[in-house]
Design a protein around this motif. Structure first.
Motif, PDB file in Angstrom:
ATOM      1  N   ARG A  76       0.831  -1.209   0.000  1.00 50.49           N
ATOM      2  CA  ARG A  76       0.000   0.000   0.000  1.00 50.49           C
ATOM      3  C   ARG A  76       0.863   1.257   0.000  1.00 50.49           C
ATOM      4  O   ARG A  76       0.611   2.193  -0.766  1.00 50.49           O
ATOM      5  N   ALA A  77       1.914   1.268   0.839  1.00 54.79           N
ATOM      6  CA  ALA A  77       2.782   2.454   0.897  1.00 54.79           C
ATOM      7  C   ALA A  77       3.509   2.670  -0.428  1.00 54.79           C
ATOM      8  O   ALA A  77       3.596   3.794  -0.921  1.00 54.79           O
ATOM      9  N   GLN A  80       0.972   3.972  -2.989  1.00 53.12           N
ATOM     10  CA  GLN A  80       0.655   5.372  -2.718  1.00 53.12           C
ATOM     11  C   GLN A  80       1.810   6.285  -3.107  1.00 53.12           C
ATOM     12  O   GLN A  80       1.592   7.370  -3.636  1.00 53.12           O
ATOM     13  N   ARG A  85       0.114   9.739  -3.974  1.00 52.41           N
ATOM     14  CA  ARG A  85      -1.002   9.903  -3.035  1.00 52.41           C
ATOM     15  C   ARG A  85      -0.583   9.677  -1.580  1.00 52.41           C
ATOM     16  O   ARG A  85      -1.438   9.504  -0.715  1.00 52.41           O
ATOM     17  N   PHE A  86       0.685   9.676  -1.332  1.00 55.87           N
ATOM     18  CA  PHE A  86       1.154   9.450   0.048  1.00 55.87           C
ATOM     19  C   PHE A  86       1.216  10.793   0.750  1.00 55.87           C
ATOM     20  O   PHE A  86       2.171  11.544   0.638  1.00 55.87           O
ATOM     21  N   ASP A  87       0.149  11.128   1.473  1.00 58.98           N
ATOM     22  CA  ASP A  87       0.076  12.405   2.175  1.00 58.98           C
ATOM     23  C   ASP A  87       0.236  12.183   3.682  1.00 58.98           C
ATOM     24  O   ASP A  87       0.549  11.083   4.134  1.00 58.98           O
ATOM     25  N   ALA A  90      -1.897   9.369   5.177  1.00 57.22           N
ATOM     26  CA  ALA A  90      -1.357   8.043   4.860  1.00 57.22           C
ATOM     27  C   ALA A  90      -0.148   7.737   5.741  1.00 57.22           C
ATOM     28  O   ALA A  90       0.024   6.610   6.210  1.00 57.22           O
ATOM     29  N   ARG A  91       0.671   8.756   6.003  1.00 61.01           N
ATOM     30  CA  ARG A  91       1.834   8.580   6.881  1.00 61.01           C
ATOM     31  C   ARG A  91       1.377   8.241   8.302  1.00 61.01           C
ATOM     32  O   ARG A  91       1.923   7.357   8.948  1.00 61.01           O
TER      33      ARG A  91
END
Length: 159
Positions: A76-77, A80, A85-87, A90-91
């Motif tokens: 998933r990471a 993203q 899309r890793f904002d 998400a972090r």
């Protein structure tokens, strides 16, 4: 000096000189022999420790490889990150899940890091971690090519 006294001195000297010579020679031989034995023991101990460390690193690498291949968090990471899309949310989601993964894998710290900085990381476990981790404590990247086959991404652990 009488002949009998001279004869007794020569006989005593004749008996003591070979003993002293043999003792000096035996000392040199014994010191050399014990040095060789000590060197062999040291080499054997170093080889045992080296084999144990190599086995531990290989086991850890296999564990991380299985983790990368079968864990949805990493997938998933990575997805993203690749889609941009890793904002921050998400972090935070990743950071909330990593402590349980860290404990399940038996690590003291677990971090997913990219070239620009940390993607997700866990703090050191309080029970297993020293008050301040040593600067020279080993941090082992999962693989040189990148974590889970992704260039520029590293999965690091601290045991």
């Amino acid at each position: 000096m009488r002949l009998r006294t001279r004869f007794a001195l020569v006989m005593a000297l004749g008996a003591v000189v070979p003993l002293v010579g043999a003792g000096a020679l035996a000392r040199v031989v014994l010191v050399d022999r014990f040095a060789q034995i000590s060197a062999r023991r040291s080499d054997a101990a170093i080889q045992r420790v080296s084999r144990a460390l190599t086995a531990r690193v290989e086991a850890q690498q296999r564990l991380l490889d299985r983790f990368c291949a079968h864990d949805y968090l990493v997938d998933r990471a990575v997805l993203q990150l690749e889609l941009g899309r890793f904002d921050e949310s998400a972090r935070q989601d990743l950071n909330a899940l990593l402590p349980s993964v860290r404990d399940a894998l038996g690590f003291d710290a677990l971090s997913l890091v990219r070239e620009g900085g940390a993607v997700g990381e866990t703090a050191m476990r309080a029970a297993a971690a020293p008050a301040a981790p040593a600067a020279d404590a080993p941090v082992m990247p999962s693989v040189a090519r990148g974590a889970c086959g992704v260039p520029g991404l590293a999965l690091t652990v601290r045991r």
